[in-house]
Design a protein around this motif. Structure first.
Motif, short mmCIF file in Angstrom:
data_model
loop_
_atom_site.label_atom_id
_atom_site.label_comp_id
_atom_site.label_asym_id
_atom_site.label_seq_id
_atom_site.Cartn_x
_atom_site.Cartn_y
_atom_site.Cartn_z
N THR A 38 0.90 -1.19 -0.01
CA THR A 38 -0.14 -0.01 -0.05
C THR A 38 0.94 1.26 -0.07
O THR A 38 1.81 1.42 0.96
CB THR A 38 -0.96 0.05 1.37
N LYS A 78 0.99 5.40 -0.05
CA LYS A 78 0.26 6.74 0.26
C LYS A 78 0.82 7.74 -0.77
O LYS A 78 1.85 8.11 -1.00
CB LYS A 78 0.23 7.23 1.53
N TYR A 86 -0.40 6.56 -12.12
CA TYR A 86 -0.39 5.40 -12.05
C TYR A 86 0.28 4.74 -13.25
O TYR A 86 0.89 3.56 -13.11
CB TYR A 86 -1.86 4.97 -12.05
N VAL A 129 -5.42 -4.59 -8.16
CA VAL A 129 -5.05 -2.81 -7.88
C VAL A 129 -6.26 -2.38 -7.27
O VAL A 129 -7.27 -2.38 -7.87
CB VAL A 129 -4.56 -2.09 -9.04
N SER A 185 -7.51 1.12 -5.40
CA SER A 185 -7.20 2.52 -5.03
C SER A 185 -8.29 3.16 -4.27
O SER A 185 -9.47 3.13 -4.58
CB SER A 185 -6.78 3.30 -6.37
N THR A 186 -7.89 4.29 -3.52
CA THR A 186 -8.69 5.24 -3.09
C THR A 186 -7.99 6.74 -3.61
O THR A 186 -7.17 6.57 -4.42
CB THR A 186 -8.80 5.50 -1.61
N ASN A 216 -5.94 9.12 -2.35
CA ASN A 216 -4.55 9.16 -2.12
C ASN A 216 -3.78 8.07 -1.71
O ASN A 216 -2.63 8.17 -1.04
CB ASN A 216 -4.43 10.44 -1.10
N GLU A 217 -4.26 6.80 -1.95
CA GLU A 217 -3.53 5.84 -2.12
C GLU A 217 -3.94 4.74 -2.82
O GLU A 217 -5.00 4.75 -3.18
CB GLU A 217 -3.54 5.37 -0.32
N PHE A 218 -3.08 3.78 -2.92
CA PHE A 218 -3.35 2.51 -3.78
C PHE A 218 -2.52 1.24 -3.26
O PHE A 218 -1.74 1.46 -2.42
CB PHE A 218 -2.95 2.86 -5.21
N THR A 219 -3.12 0.17 -3.45
CA THR A 219 -2.74 -0.86 -2.88
C THR A 219 -2.79 -2.09 -4.18
O THR A 219 -3.59 -2.15 -4.80
CB THR A 219 -3.73 -1.69 -1.85
#
Length: 219
Positions: A159, A161, A173, A190, A192-193, A195-198
């Motif tokens: 994850t 930030k 991205y 993948v 994502s929100t 301001n972050e992605f996993t």
């Protein structure tokens, strides 16, 4: 009337990897111009001097659209916390009339467990659940009547930030996933929100993927 500069711009825009390399100044413009020259001559139906193509490439490198790459690098340097979790299982179910109810039961069950990784996403026909392996039995109990289409174990998540400005800079991205692809890293999921992605990857590749993402901050 199409010009040499116009053709060169179109050629480079069709090749994102080339666009990045050109913006970074790591391309031999003379060698590249020789590669492009036959296509330009075929389009313009006349001979074209190699020097004219080199000049067009040089000017193109300085244009604003290529400076966007440097905006991406600025965001990369501001990457925040990078969190790694291991021993995860990825479940994919077909969407049904009862699946949301079962998902609510699952959320209630895992709410009392500390330090559990959980994330979920839903598409048109599929529901995806990623959960710590030790709670896999709960998923299989509550979703036993649902149609499981895929189950992948021994996964890890990374994850990342991102700074708030990531939403106003195009190509963030793409830039990250490009680097992961160059290293042959396979992404299972993948998520994502704002301001972050996993990313979800095989445990065997987690160290390599972590190194790639961490090194983005020093570009």
């Amino acid at each position: 009337m199409k010009t040499i500069a116009g053709f060169v711009a179109e050629y480079v825009q069709r090749k994102p990897f080339l666009q990045f390399a050109l913006a970074q100044g790591i391309i031999n413009l003379t060698a590249l111009s020789r590669q492009i020259q036959p296509e330009i001559e075929a389009q313009l139906k006349r001979e074209v001097r190699n020097g004219a193509v080199v000049m067009a490439l040089t000017r193109l490198s300085d244009q604003l659209e290529f400076r966007a790459t440097y905006r991406v690098l600025k965001v990369m340097k501001a990457i925040g916390e990078i969190t790694v979790r291991s021993s995860l299982t990825d479940y994919t179910f077909r969407v049904s009339d009862t699946i949301l109810q079962n998902q609510m039961r699952l959320l209630e069950a895992i709410d009392s467990h500390q330090d559990v990784f959980y994330t979920s996403s839903r598409g048109v026909d599929e529901l995806n659940i990623v959960l710590s392996k030790r709670l896999g039995g709960v998923v299989e109990e509550y979703f036993r009547e649902e149609r499981l289409t895929q189950k992948v174990e021994n996964l890890s998540s990374i994850t990342v930030k991102l700074p708030p400005e990531n939403v106003s800079v195009p190509g963030i991205y793409y830039f990250i996933f490009q680097r992961l692809a160059w290293e042959g890293i396979v992404l299972y999921e993948v998520i994502s929100t704002t301001n972050e992605f996993t990313i979800l990857i095989d445990e065997d590749q987690v160290e390599q993927a972590f190194s790639v993402i961490k090194n983005l901050k020093s570009l």
